[in-house]
Motif scaffolding. Structure first.
Motif, mmCIF file in Angstrom:
data_model
loop_
_atom_site.group_PDB
_atom_site.id
_atom_site.type_symbol
_atom_site.label_atom_id
_atom_site.label_comp_id
_atom_site.label_asym_id
_atom_site.label_seq_id
_atom_site.Cartn_x
_atom_site.Cartn_y
_atom_site.Cartn_z
ATOM 1 N N SER A 194 10.124 7.552 63.453
ATOM 2 C CA SER A 194 9.990 8.797 64.217
ATOM 3 C C SER A 194 10.165 9.995 63.295
ATOM 4 C CB SER A 194 11.039 8.854 65.330
ATOM 5 O OG SER A 194 10.793 7.874 66.313
ATOM 6 N N ARG A 195 9.300 10.970 63.441
ATOM 7 C CA ARG A 195 9.395 12.177 62.633
ATOM 8 C C ARG A 195 10.686 12.935 62.959
ATOM 9 N NH1 ARG A 195 5.736 13.194 58.517
ATOM 10 N NH2 ARG A 195 3.975 12.833 59.920
ATOM 11 N N GLU A 196 11.079 12.906 64.237
ATOM 12 C CA GLU A 196 12.312 13.564 64.687
ATOM 13 C C GLU A 196 13.233 12.511 65.277
ATOM 14 O OE1 GLU A 196 13.792 17.371 67.427
ATOM 15 O OE2 GLU A 196 11.675 16.839 67.338
ATOM 16 N N ASP A 197 14.348 12.268 64.600
ATOM 17 C CA ASP A 197 15.290 11.221 64.986
ATOM 18 C C ASP A 197 16.684 11.795 64.825
ATOM 19 O OD1 ASP A 197 17.039 8.969 64.961
ATOM 20 O OD2 ASP A 197 15.438 7.648 64.265
ATOM 21 N N HIS A 198 17.471 11.789 65.900
ATOM 22 C CA HIS A 198 18.797 12.400 65.871
ATOM 23 C C HIS A 198 19.908 11.384 65.606
ATOM 24 C CE1 HIS A 198 16.185 14.866 68.566
ATOM 25 N NE2 HIS A 198 16.546 15.766 67.682
ATOM 26 N N VAL A 199 19.533 10.143 65.304
ATOM 27 C CA VAL A 199 20.519 9.095 65.031
ATOM 28 C C VAL A 199 20.397 8.588 63.596
ATOM 29 C CG1 VAL A 199 21.348 6.803 65.696
ATOM 30 C CG2 VAL A 199 20.567 8.398 67.454
ATOM 31 N N VAL A 200 19.190 8.225 63.192
ATOM 32 C CA VAL A 200 18.937 7.712 61.839
ATOM 33 C C VAL A 200 18.064 8.721 61.090
ATOM 34 C CG1 VAL A 200 17.798 5.899 60.497
ATOM 35 C CG2 VAL A 200 19.167 5.298 62.503
ATOM 36 N N PRO A 201 18.471 9.150 59.896
ATOM 37 C CA PRO A 201 17.673 10.128 59.143
ATOM 38 C C PRO A 201 16.251 9.611 58.901
ATOM 39 C CG PRO A 201 19.848 9.907 58.161
ATOM 40 C CD PRO A 201 19.735 8.817 59.190
ATOM 41 N N PRO A 202 15.221 10.392 59.229
ATOM 42 C CA PRO A 202 13.845 9.940 59.056
ATOM 43 C C PRO A 202 13.472 9.584 57.620
ATOM 44 C CG PRO A 202 13.904 11.801 60.569
ATOM 45 C CD PRO A 202 15.288 11.671 59.988
ATOM 46 N N ARG A 203 14.251 10.052 56.647
ATOM 47 C CA ARG A 203 13.930 9.702 55.262
ATOM 48 C C ARG A 203 14.022 8.202 55.010
ATOM 49 N NH1 ARG A 203 17.558 8.722 51.099
ATOM 50 N NH2 ARG A 203 19.773 8.681 51.639
ATOM 51 N N ASN A 204 14.644 7.476 55.939
ATOM 52 C CA ASN A 204 14.731 6.028 55.781
ATOM 53 C C ASN A 204 13.352 5.390 55.674
ATOM 54 O OD1 ASN A 204 17.623 4.532 56.265
ATOM 55 N ND2 ASN A 204 17.611 6.601 57.089
ATOM 56 N N GLY A 205 12.370 5.943 56.373
ATOM 57 C CA GLY A 205 11.031 5.369 56.326
ATOM 58 C C GLY A 205 10.477 5.341 54.910
ATOM 59 N N LYS A 206 10.528 6.483 54.237
ATOM 60 C CA LYS A 206 10.025 6.558 52.863
ATOM 61 C C LYS A 206 10.892 5.750 51.908
ATOM 62 C CE LYS A 206 7.632 11.013 53.178
ATOM 63 N NZ LYS A 206 7.541 12.400 52.641
ATOM 64 N N LEU A 207 12.192 5.751 52.152
ATOM 65 C CA LEU A 207 13.100 4.971 51.303
ATOM 66 C C LEU A 207 12.723 3.491 51.341
ATOM 67 C CD1 LEU A 207 16.982 5.317 51.299
ATOM 68 C CD2 LEU A 207 15.899 3.088 51.246
ATOM 69 N N ILE A 208 12.497 2.979 52.533
ATOM 70 C CA ILE A 208 12.125 1.568 52.691
ATOM 71 C C ILE A 208 10.796 1.295 52.001
ATOM 72 C CG2 ILE A 208 11.465 -0.209 54.374
ATOM 73 C CD1 ILE A 208 13.461 1.318 56.320
ATOM 74 N N MET A 209 9.839 2.161 52.214
ATOM 75 C CA MET A 209 8.516 1.984 51.613
ATOM 76 C C MET A 209 8.587 1.930 50.095
ATOM 77 S SD MET A 209 5.860 1.725 53.714
ATOM 78 C CE MET A 209 4.447 2.486 52.912
ATOM 79 N N SER A 210 9.436 2.759 49.504
ATOM 80 C CA SER A 210 9.509 2.825 48.049
ATOM 81 C C SER A 210 10.282 1.657 47.442
ATOM 82 C CB SER A 210 10.161 4.141 47.610
ATOM 83 O OG SER A 210 11.513 4.198 48.022
ATOM 84 N N ALA A 211 11.141 1.020 48.251
ATOM 85 C CA ALA A 211 12.033 -0.009 47.698
ATOM 86 C C ALA A 211 11.542 -1.435 47.876
ATOM 87 C CB ALA A 211 13.422 0.126 48.318
ATOM 88 N N VAL A 212 10.720 -1.696 48.901
ATOM 89 C CA VAL A 212 10.270 -3.076 49.118
ATOM 90 C C VAL A 212 9.241 -3.467 48.055
ATOM 91 C CG1 VAL A 212 10.759 -3.045 51.579
ATOM 92 C CG2 VAL A 212 8.478 -2.374 50.763
ATOM 93 N N SER A 213 9.103 -4.762 47.838
ATOM 94 C CA SER A 213 8.156 -5.282 46.850
ATOM 95 C C SER A 213 6.818 -5.666 47.471
ATOM 96 C CB SER A 213 8.762 -6.494 46.143
ATOM 97 O OG SER A 213 9.937 -6.134 45.435
ATOM 98 N N SER A 214 6.666 -5.452 48.750
ATOM 99 C CA SER A 214 5.439 -5.828 49.458
ATOM 100 C C SER A 214 4.224 -5.135 48.844
ATOM 101 C CB SER A 214 5.541 -5.451 50.930
ATOM 102 O OG SER A 214 6.733 -5.938 51.510
ATOM 103 N N THR A 215 3.158 -5.894 48.657
ATOM 104 C CA THR A 215 1.910 -5.289 48.182
ATOM 105 C C THR A 215 1.125 -4.688 49.339
ATOM 106 O OG1 THR A 215 0.825 -7.447 48.320
ATOM 107 C CG2 THR A 215 1.759 -6.820 46.196
ATOM 108 N N GLU A 216 1.324 -5.216 50.537
ATOM 109 C CA GLU A 216 0.705 -4.666 51.739
ATOM 110 C C GLU A 216 1.792 -3.963 52.548
ATOM 111 O OE1 GLU A 216 -2.272 -7.006 53.913
ATOM 112 O OE2 GLU A 216 -1.867 -8.610 52.484
#
Length: 250
Positions: A194-216
């Protein structure tokens, strides 16, 4: 010891369908109610579904105060084993801490899942005040609840009205461990944030994307939902994208 009664609506859901199974997880202080729309939609599409009720959830806050991160991961593994008895291909999705558990499972069992879909997953909470409570000698027993962060009017999440403080250290530990394990995630992944999330910081989305080894890997931003997106304005979109993802990777 007699099991505590489960709150109406907090019951788990297990549905047998095809040889493709989907593990679905709710989040911290929540219940299967928050994921029932998705789980039932996935089951209607013909898949086998396991939506467990995590220990200490959907009963009483005191019950949750005695639960641990190891209990929650054990619940996920038990549901995974149930699916393995019935399915050849497994996927997993989860909301908030359920998203954390989704990432943990994909990292702990890197060859088990054909794909995962974390939704507003919590790996970095960015909350020093919450962290300070984890080992504070004078911490209160409870804090105000975090449920029902929902943009849609008149929609309520079945969640505890309070947050049991003893459980916070387990949420933080699970997030920290999962963040350190993200490089072990190699299966296809659809990160929903969610672009607007009052519980979990939305930066988690990009953090996860940058850290996983998935090619897809793909990041889907939700523009019309808050934290409990699975009950919010974008719930139909989430279900549609999950079903597309499963079909593509089965």
């Amino acid at each position: 010891m007699t099991d505590l009664p489960v709150l109406p609506g907090a019951e788990p859901l297990y549905a047998t369908g095809s040889r493709t199974g989907v593990l679905v997880s709710h989040g911290f202080t929540g219940t299967p109610q928050s994921m029932r729309f998705l789980a039932e939609g996935i089951a209607r599409a013909g898949y086998t579904v396991a939506l467990p009720r995590l220990k200490g959830h959907g009963t009483t806050p005191a019950d949750m105060a005695a639960a641990t991160a190891s209990d929650w991961t054990a619940d996920i593994v038990a549901a995974m084993r149930w699916l393995e008895e019935r399915c050849d291909v497994l996927f997993m999705t989860g909301l908030s801490m359920g998203g954390t558990l989704t990432l943990w499972a994909a990292a702990q069992f890197p060859d088990r899942f054909a794909g995962v879909i974390p939704i507003n997953a919590a790996v970095a909470m960015d909350s020093p005040d919450m962290a300070a409570l984890a080992f504070a000698p004078d911490a209160p027993a409870e804090l105000p609840g975090i449920g029902s962060d929902i943009k849609a009017p008149d929609v309520k999440e079945l969640a505890y009205p309070v947050t049991p403080v003893p459980a916070i250290k387990h949420l933080i530990a699970l997030g920290a461990v999962t963040q350190m394990m993200l490089s072990r995630v190699k299966c296809p992944i659809l990160v929903i944030q969610s672009r607007e999330d009052h519980v979990v910081p939305p930066r988690n989305g990009k953090l996860i994307m940058s850290a996983v080894s998935s090619t897809e890997k793909e990041l889907l931003w939700l523009e019309n939902s808050y934290h409990v997106a699975t009950l919010d304005n974008d719930k139909e979109l989430i279900l549609e994208k999950i079903l597309e993802f499963i079909k593509k990777h089965s």
